[in-house]
Design an enzyme around this catalytic site. Sequence first.
Site, PDB file in Angstrom:
ATOM      1  N   HIS A 165       0.704  -1.135   0.001  1.00 53.79           N
ATOM      2  CA  HIS A 165       0.064   0.079   0.092  1.00 53.79           C
ATOM      3  C   HIS A 165       0.893   1.031   0.139  1.00 53.79           C
ATOM      4  CE1 HIS A 165      -2.897   2.731   2.150  1.00 53.79           C
ATOM      5  NE2 HIS A 165      -2.993   3.176   0.803  1.00 53.79           N
TER       6      HIS A 165
ATOM      7  N   GLU B  64       3.222   0.428   3.335  1.00 52.30           N
ATOM      8  CA  GLU B  64       2.792  -0.639   4.216  1.00 52.30           C
ATOM      9  C   GLU B  64       2.675  -1.986   3.514  1.00 52.30           C
ATOM     10  OE1 GLU B  64      -0.726   1.418   6.832  1.00 52.30           O
ATOM     11  OE2 GLU B  64      -1.226   0.883   5.022  1.00 52.30           O
TER      12      GLU B  64
ATOM     13  N   ASN C 167      -4.690   3.745   7.246  1.00 53.19           N
ATOM     14  CA  ASN C 167      -6.085   4.106   7.196  1.00 53.19           C
ATOM     15  C   ASN C 167      -6.930   3.575   8.621  1.00 53.19           C
ATOM     16  OD1 ASN C 167      -5.938   5.580   4.919  1.00 53.19           O
ATOM     17  ND2 ASN C 167      -6.296   3.748   3.712  1.00 53.19           N
TER      18      ASN C 167
END
Length: 309
Positions: free
Chosen positions: A165, A177, A215
């Site tokens: 990510h 990530e 997130n």
Amino acid sequence: MAFFSHQICRGFSSSAVRNVVIKHVTIIGGGQMGAGIAQVAASTGHTVTLVDTNEDILKKAVKGIEGNLKRVVKKKFADKPEAGEEFIQKALQNVSTSTDAGSVVQGSDLVLEAIVENLKIKQDLFGGIDKLAPAHTIFASNTSSLPITDIASSTNRLDRFGGLHFFNPVPVMKLVEVIATSATSQETFDSLLNFSKKLGKTSVSCKDTPGFIVNRLLLPYIMEVIRMYERGDGSKEDIDIAMKLGCGYPMGPFELADYVGLDTVKFIMDGWSAANPDNPVFAQSELLTKLVAEGKLGKKTGEGFYKYK
């Protein structure tokens, strides 16, 4: 239009392939995120094939990469214009494009998707190319919110599937990530960590949980400040000022939500809410739903919580 061709279909061993050195990368999705990843990978010596179904999108992506590289050179090679031009040409030579993922994945060490945030579309993509890619090829998703395990379930290489990510804009943001599912092999995970390091990024290891790290913290934070505003606990301006000056954040949460896109925030939270209906952290917001329904999605539409026209 499918991302892959059905003309070639061959089997491969499902056993893990150890110590994969990622040199050739196929990136599927020629939007801003995919192009940004392609730029960084090409700039660090990787051979990159950028795939999309639309030739115009690919041409725009390559043009954007070239423009971004020129801006990089102005800063990094201000006193060495010849070295800067060589840097640009080497990076561009590392990038090719294609509209047929099925043909290019056959020579790839890593296939990374950065397409629409839709589980079925991602599953269909990987399910198709799984039959075409070599046994050693690692698959990865750039999803920001969908479970990697669910995406990988459409393939027969669960041990060679993980998450990468990146954050937008990719050439600027330092973090990646790296996500492992319960089935991801240690060899695959190490290869993804090493790849991130070679890109010049700082990686953090994540489990396959909703939102991973960033997130999972960021979206509930944004939702809570929206609820504060709905309750009348503070104005959006005061909340933004408080978080910027009190916590040292470069943007307030309402500014950030407008930058991310209110439709994106709602889409992610809707998915988490449906999967975890009893968790109050994922509760929906009437105000957010109203703004999205009105097409007020943030900076990209000229209005969200703030007006930008």
